[in-house]
Design a protein around this motif. Structure first.
Motif, PDB file in Angstrom:
ATOM      1  N   SER A   1       0.842  -1.192   0.000  1.00  0.00           N
ATOM      2  CA  SER A   1       0.000   0.000   0.000  1.00  0.00           C
ATOM      3  C   SER A   1       0.879   1.245   0.000  1.00  0.00           C
ATOM      4  CB  SER A   1      -0.911   0.009   1.228  1.00  0.00           C
ATOM      5  OG  SER A   1      -1.786  -1.091   1.198  1.00  0.00           O
ATOM      6  N   TYR A   2       0.435   2.257  -0.741  1.00  0.00           N
ATOM      7  CA  TYR A   2       1.174   3.509  -0.858  1.00  0.00           C
ATOM      8  C   TYR A   2       0.219   4.685  -0.693  1.00  0.00           C
ATOM      9  CZ  TYR A   2       4.604   0.467  -3.199  1.00  0.00           C
ATOM     10  OH  TYR A   2       5.474  -0.532  -3.502  1.00  0.00           O
ATOM     11  N   ASP A   3       0.714   5.745  -0.073  1.00  0.00           N
ATOM     12  CA  ASP A   3       0.010   7.019  -0.004  1.00  0.00           C
ATOM     13  C   ASP A   3       0.933   8.080  -0.582  1.00  0.00           C
ATOM     14  OD1 ASP A   3      -2.245   5.972   1.188  1.00  0.00           O
ATOM     15  OD2 ASP A   3      -1.595   6.413   3.228  1.00  0.00           O
ATOM     16  N   PHE A   4       0.552   8.633  -1.730  1.00  0.00           N
ATOM     17  CA  PHE A   4       1.358   9.639  -2.392  1.00  0.00           C
ATOM     18  C   PHE A   4       0.692  11.005  -2.277  1.00  0.00           C
ATOM     19  CE2 PHE A   4       2.486   5.809  -4.915  1.00  0.00           C
ATOM     20  CZ  PHE A   4       3.865   5.842  -4.794  1.00  0.00           C
ATOM     21  N   PRO A   5       1.369  12.018  -1.742  1.00  0.00           N
ATOM     22  CA  PRO A   5       0.841  13.371  -1.904  1.00  0.00           C
ATOM     23  C   PRO A   5       0.639  13.650  -3.396  1.00  0.00           C
ATOM     24  CG  PRO A   5       2.664  13.342  -0.337  1.00  0.00           C
ATOM     25  CD  PRO A   5       2.627  11.987  -0.977  1.00  0.00           C
ATOM     26  N   LEU A   6      -0.424  14.347  -3.731  1.00  0.00           N
ATOM     27  CA  LEU A   6      -0.744  14.528  -5.143  1.00  0.00           C
ATOM     28  C   LEU A   6       0.348  15.280  -5.883  1.00  0.00           C
ATOM     29  CD1 LEU A   6      -4.580  15.264  -5.070  1.00  0.00           C
ATOM     30  CD2 LEU A   6      -3.384  13.078  -5.274  1.00  0.00           C
ATOM     31  N   ASP A   7       0.999  16.234  -5.215  1.00  0.00           N
ATOM     32  CA  ASP A   7       2.061  16.963  -5.900  1.00  0.00           C
ATOM     33  C   ASP A   7       3.287  16.089  -6.143  1.00  0.00           C
ATOM     34  OD1 ASP A   7       2.657  16.834  -3.192  1.00  0.00           O
ATOM     35  OD2 ASP A   7       3.420  18.879  -3.045  1.00  0.00           O
ATOM     36  N   VAL A   8       3.564  15.179  -5.213  1.00  0.00           N
ATOM     37  CA  VAL A   8       4.679  14.252  -5.396  1.00  0.00           C
ATOM     38  C   VAL A   8       4.399  13.306  -6.566  1.00  0.00           C
ATOM     39  CG1 VAL A   8       5.939  12.321  -4.342  1.00  0.00           C
ATOM     40  CG2 VAL A   8       5.435  14.382  -3.008  1.00  0.00           C
ATOM     41  N   LEU A   9       3.162  12.832  -6.644  1.00  0.00           N
ATOM     42  CA  LEU A   9       2.799  11.938  -7.740  1.00  0.00           C
ATOM     43  C   LEU A   9       2.885  12.667  -9.077  1.00  0.00           C
ATOM     44  CD1 LEU A   9       1.830   8.995  -8.077  1.00  0.00           C
ATOM     45  CD2 LEU A   9      -0.504   9.872  -8.097  1.00  0.00           C
ATOM     46  N   ALA A  10       2.434  13.915  -9.105  1.00  0.00           N
ATOM     47  CA  ALA A  10       2.476  14.692 -10.346  1.00  0.00           C
ATOM     48  C   ALA A  10       3.903  14.956 -10.802  1.00  0.00           C
ATOM     49  CB  ALA A  10       1.729  16.005 -10.157  1.00  0.00           C
ATOM     50  N   ALA A  11       4.823  15.071  -9.839  1.00  0.00           N
ATOM     51  CA  ALA A  11       6.218  15.360 -10.172  1.00  0.00           C
ATOM     52  C   ALA A  11       7.051  14.105 -10.408  1.00  0.00           C
ATOM     53  CB  ALA A  11       6.844  16.189  -9.052  1.00  0.00           C
ATOM     54  N   MET A  12       6.468  12.938 -10.274  1.00  0.00           N
ATOM     55  CA  MET A  12       7.203  11.689 -10.456  1.00  0.00           C
ATOM     56  C   MET A  12       7.724  11.589 -11.895  1.00  0.00           C
ATOM     57  SD  MET A  12       5.857   7.793  -9.709  1.00  0.00           S
ATOM     58  CE  MET A  12       5.623   8.142  -7.953  1.00  0.00           C
ATOM     59  N   PRO A  13       8.960  11.193 -12.090  1.00  0.00           N
ATOM     60  CA  PRO A  13       9.483  11.036 -13.455  1.00  0.00           C
ATOM     61  C   PRO A  13       8.594  10.119 -14.294  1.00  0.00           C
ATOM     62  CG  PRO A  13      11.255  10.868 -11.860  1.00  0.00           C
ATOM     63  CD  PRO A  13       9.984  10.916 -11.071  1.00  0.00           C
TER      64      PRO A  13
END
Length: 247
Positions: A63-75
């Protein structure tokens, strides 16, 4: 009598004793109009506002919880690999992705936000109030119902939750519930709470109707069908489990 600021109320006339026979027979119930109309509007507006969502995902058994900004900035290559693993795992295993805000963690951790988010936090208070727990005990016939956890969820196009039964050892889950706050929804937009029978058919499915409570006994195989690309808006809800306390 005036309503205290921040306090929510169940709608009048729900009559849990009258509904108990249906729940006992099927182990689940779709109950429209669970809150007063004014309270439902407050909660729905808050969920449609600036909620501090994160992306909740279950991929490859983790299971993962990604802040939306971190997910958007993911390569791009890492995001593509994540999406591929999500799709591949969903073909045969338990996978999900949707936006969430862990309401129980916020309230129980003494981190209430208040302001525009106060109506959402008030749902937690209502769910754990004496009147609501009494309603649940009368509806289900189970006196063990002791407390309720909660998270706000937002399903956008592509989001889903594959089949599972909620039966996790040590969690003391008696019943699962979903309170829906999407203003309008069509069944062909997906996002249905679908119950599976022993043959793998969909025995019954509930559309996320505004101000409706869906409640069902644990364990019971169910899923949330993938939200379609053409859905006109997000599927907004507050969901969790009604639990018994350990001795």
């Amino acid at each position: 009598m005036s309503q205290p600021a921040g306090e929510l109320y169940l709608a009048t006339g729900l009559e849990p004793a009258r509904l108990a026979e249906t729940f006992a027979r099927h182990g689940r119930l779709h109950l429209p109009g669970v809150l007063t109309a004014a309270d439902a509007q407050l909660v729905g507006a808050a969920l449609a506002g600036a909620v501090p969502w994160h992306k909740s995902m279950h991929v490859g058994g983790k299971s993962y919880d990604f802040p939306l900004d971190v997910l958007a900035a993911m390569p791009a290559d890492k995001r593509a690999a994540l999406d591929t693993a999500l799709v591949e795992g969903g073909k045969s295993g338990f996978q999900y992705q949707f936006d969430a805000w862990r309401l129980s963690d916020v309230v129980e951790g003494g981190q209430r936000k208040g302001g525009p988010l106060a109506p959402i936090e008030a749902v937690y208070d209502l769910l754990n109030s004496a009147p609501f727990l009494a309603f649940i005990r009368a509806l289900t016939g189970d006196s063990r119902a002791a407390y309720v956890d909660a998270q706000a969820t937002r399903y956008r196009p592509g989001d889903f939750l594959t089949a599972h039964d909620d039966d996790v050892e040590g969690k003391n889950r008696l019943f699962a519930y979903v309170m829906n706050f999407t203003p309008a929804w069509r069944a062909d937009w997906g996002g249905l709470l679908a119950f599976h029978d022993a043959d793998g058919h969909v025995a019954e499915a509930y559309t996320p109707t505004f101000n409706a409570l869906n409640i069902f006994r644990v364990p019971q195989v169910h899923a949330v069908t993938q939200v379609a690309s053409f859905a006109a808006g997000p599927r907004l809800s507050i969901t969790g489990w009604i639990r018994e306390r350990r001795p």
